[in-house]
Enzyme design. Structure first.
Site, short mmCIF file in Angstrom:
data_model
loop_
_atom_site.label_atom_id
_atom_site.label_comp_id
_atom_site.label_asym_id
_atom_site.label_seq_id
_atom_site.Cartn_x
_atom_site.Cartn_y
_atom_site.Cartn_z
N ARG A 1 10.05 94.78 29.16
CA ARG A 1 10.15 93.34 28.95
C ARG A 1 8.76 92.71 29.03
O ARG A 1 7.95 93.13 29.85
CB ARG A 1 11.04 92.74 30.06
N ARG B 1 18.11 79.80 41.39
CA ARG B 1 16.81 80.28 41.88
C ARG B 1 16.04 79.19 42.58
O ARG B 1 14.92 79.44 43.03
CB ARG B 1 15.98 80.76 40.69
N LYS C 1 19.76 93.54 41.24
CA LYS C 1 20.92 92.64 41.09
C LYS C 1 21.61 92.83 39.75
O LYS C 1 22.82 92.91 39.66
CB LYS C 1 20.49 91.15 41.14
N ARG D 1 10.30 99.68 34.95
CA ARG D 1 11.60 99.35 34.35
C ARG D 1 11.53 99.40 32.82
O ARG D 1 10.56 98.94 32.22
CB ARG D 1 12.00 97.93 34.80
N ARG E 1 5.84 86.06 39.01
CA ARG E 1 7.28 85.99 39.26
C ARG E 1 7.57 86.14 40.75
O ARG E 1 8.44 85.47 41.30
CB ARG E 1 8.02 87.07 38.46
P1 AMP Z 1 15.55 87.60 34.99
O1 AMP Z 1 16.02 88.34 33.80
O2 AMP Z 1 16.67 87.12 35.88
O3 AMP Z 1 14.47 88.32 35.77
O4 AMP Z 1 14.84 86.25 34.44
C1 AMP Z 1 13.74 86.31 33.57
C2 AMP Z 1 13.06 84.95 33.52
O5 AMP Z 1 13.97 83.95 33.02
C3 AMP Z 1 12.59 84.40 34.86
O6 AMP Z 1 11.33 84.93 35.25
C4 AMP Z 1 12.50 82.90 34.54
O7 AMP Z 1 11.37 82.61 33.74
C5 AMP Z 1 13.75 82.70 33.66
N1 AMP Z 1 14.94 82.38 34.48
C6 AMP Z 1 16.07 83.13 34.60
N2 AMP Z 1 16.93 82.54 35.43
C7 AMP Z 1 16.33 81.40 35.86
C8 AMP Z 1 16.70 80.37 36.77
N3 AMP Z 1 17.87 80.39 37.41
N4 AMP Z 1 15.83 79.36 36.96
C9 AMP Z 1 14.65 79.31 36.32
N5 AMP Z 1 14.22 80.25 35.48
C10 AMP Z 1 15.05 81.29 35.23
#
Ligand code: AMP
Length: 217
Positions: free
Chosen positions: A160, A88, A13, A127, A171
């Site tokens: 990361r 989410r 995404k 990644r 996750r």
């Molecule tokens: P991402 O970079 O989108 O994979 O997000 C990394 C982490 O940020 C996730 O595993 C969550 O811990 C937190 N996070 C990002 N977006 C959200 C969301 N919409 N709701 C809750 N936690 C989020």
């Protein structure tokens, strides 16, 4: 035109959102990126979020809703936003509808990036992310030209902290518990379009543009 990109972690995404924002003037609202920036700046919100993120848990809805609401308040009128990684949870989705209605806007389309769950773990462990510009690479499918150096800005590529195998498992289970029902929420309201995101990056890009009715691919 507001669009949501929804799917499990590792479905591409973020990569596709970056392509659309670079080429078609969309703004990429990645809540993960905003949270990581808040952590890097040691802001109170970032420090609160960090503990959840590092163990692969979702950050509480109230933090996300105020983060997104603040972001939307700062946007020029007529901005085209890709919501990448938000919402989410079903509660976040309901709140987003409410925020947009209050601003005279709505969601144009929700693109669901579908990749078989067994493929995702490989994508995430391989990644590598640029610590400077956020560009995303993969050690097998999209290696950088020089090892651990970003092709775009020469920043250092890092794994990361939440792309470690044990955290990835958590996750993915958060995805099943909270985000899969959010996908269903959009399906039930007739706003969801599904993309086979197991294809290579350029094929997925073509599918995204086709669904959004932009570009001439
Ligand atoms: P991402 O970079 O989108 O994979 O997000 C990394 C982490 O940020 C996730 O595993 C969550 O811990 C937190 N996070 C990002 N977006 C959200 C969301 N919409 N709701 C809750 N936690 C989020």
């Amino acid at each position: 035109m507001n669009v949501i990109f929804i799917g499990a972690p590792g479905t591409g995404k973020g990569t596709q959102a970056k392509i659309l924002s670079n080429q078609f003037g969309f703004l990429q609202l990645s809540t993960g990126d905003l949270l990581r920036a808040a952590i890097a700046k040691e802001q109170p919100l970032g420090l609160e979020a960090k503990a959840y993120m590092n163990k692969g848990a979702l950050v509480p809805d109230n933090i996300l809703v105020s983060l997104v609401s603040g972001y939307l308040d700062g946007l020029p009128v007529g901005s085209k936003v890709i919501f990448d990684g938000f919402p989410r949870t079903v509660n976040q989705a309901v709140e987003l509808d409410r925020m947009l209605v209050g601003r005279g806007q709505k969601i144009y389309q929700v693109l669901y990036f579908n990749v078989p769950l067994n493929v995702l773990s490989d994508r995430l462990t391989g990644r590598r992310t640029c610590s400077k510009c956020g560009e995303i690479f993969h050690i097998i499918s999209k290696p950088s030209l020089k090892p651990n150096i970003c092709d775009r800005c020469s920043g250092e590529l890092v794994t990361r902290p939440d792309d470690r195998a044990d955290v990835i498992e958590k996750r993915l289970s958060e995805y099943n518990l909270n985000t899969a029902p959010t996908v269903q929420f959009y399906k039930d309201s007739g706003r969801l379009v599904e993309i086979d995101a197991g294809m290579d990056e350029s094929a997925v890009s073509k599918a995204v543009l086709k669904f959004l009715g932009i570009g001439n691919l």
